[in-house]
Design a protein around this motif. Structure first.
Motif: not given
Length: 269
Positions: A127-131
């Motif tokens: 899973h990834r957020m990309g903040i």
């Protein structure tokens, strides 16, 4: 979908960046010193509770450096191991024309995918957020909400995250957010140090040694972890316009032992 924090640096953010840079740029404690201390200080082992595990990282590579061997062991035992990466690590080489931030983010995502493949962690559990890298402190509520959401969705019985005292602003913010989420979801939190092994020394008063527990690795697991670490080429090899490396050999030595370490609370160890 990637979530982004508000723009515009705050005074607190700038102070955290300076604090992190000072701690990481200073001369560090050698692995020989840590090895001698570990031989004397016999820490008890941490035993993960039953159920899936959620491993949170501030940047691609934190989860492998701090918990990769154990994550691989749990996956090999048939446990579901989910990984949440908060940023893409695009700020590791500021000013680079060889790998400007958007390209560096893409490359680092690929490096992480390779490393997790080596450890045997399934692609469906990533899973990834990309903040924005270096700006996690401005997005702590978003991170906490996402961690809590994943804990509940996956049925995780344990959340593992960077130590909130690591003296790297993104690591600390990620650790704080994971701590809030774990408390709300009523699951135990384990925190893995990354830069602590560099800036601290045995017995350092800033470190809660009474909460430190060991996670032993077999030689096979360590070999697999070392292979996973080698996937992070942008971090362990120089770029044409950045002759230094983010993770020099003396830093990597801290993360290539026959054990990993986590800080735990209560009776989870």
């Amino acid at each position: 979908m990637a979530e982004q924090p508000a723009t515009g640096p705050s005074p607190a953010h700038s102070a955290d960046r300076r604090r992190a840079a000072d701690a990481i740029d200073a001369a560090g404690t050698s692995e020989e010193v840590w090895a001698a201390w570990a031989a004397r200080e016999r820490r008890s082992e941490a035993v993960p509770p039953d159920g899936p595990v959620l491993v949170v990282a501030a940047h691609p590579d934190d989860e492998v450096l701090g918990f990769g061997g154990t994550a691989g062991r749990l996956a090999a035992e048939g446990r579901q191991v989910h990984v949440l990466t908060v940023t893409d690590g695009e700020a590791s080489h500021p000013g680079s024309r060889v790998l400007p931030p958007p390209e560096l983010a893409r490359v680092r995502r690929g490096e992480l995918a390779e490393a997790l493949d080596v450890l045997g962690l399934g692609s469906a559990s990533r899973h990834r957020m990309g903040i924005a890298d270096t700006r996690v402190d401005e997005a702590e509520d978003l991170v906490a909400a996402r961690v809590e959401e994943l804990v509940r969705q996956t049925g995780a019985g344990l959340c593992v995250a960077p130590w909130s005292g690591d003296l790297h602003a993104d690591h600390e913010a990620t650790g704080r957010a994971a701590g809030k989420a774990a408390a709300t979801a009523a699951v135990p939190l384990w925190e893995y140090p990354v830069w602590m092994w560099h800036w601290a020394a045995p017995g350092d008063a800033r470190v809660p040694w009474d909460r430190l527990r060991r996670l032993p690795l077999t030689t096979e697991l360590l070999s697999r972890k070392k292979a996973a670490v080698r996937c992070f080429r942008t971090q362990i090899a120089p770029l044409a316009d950045h002759p230094g490396v983010v993770l020099p050999p003396d830093e990597l030595d801290h993360h290539q032992r026959l054990f990993e370490a986590v800080f735990v609370e209560g009776d989870t160890a």
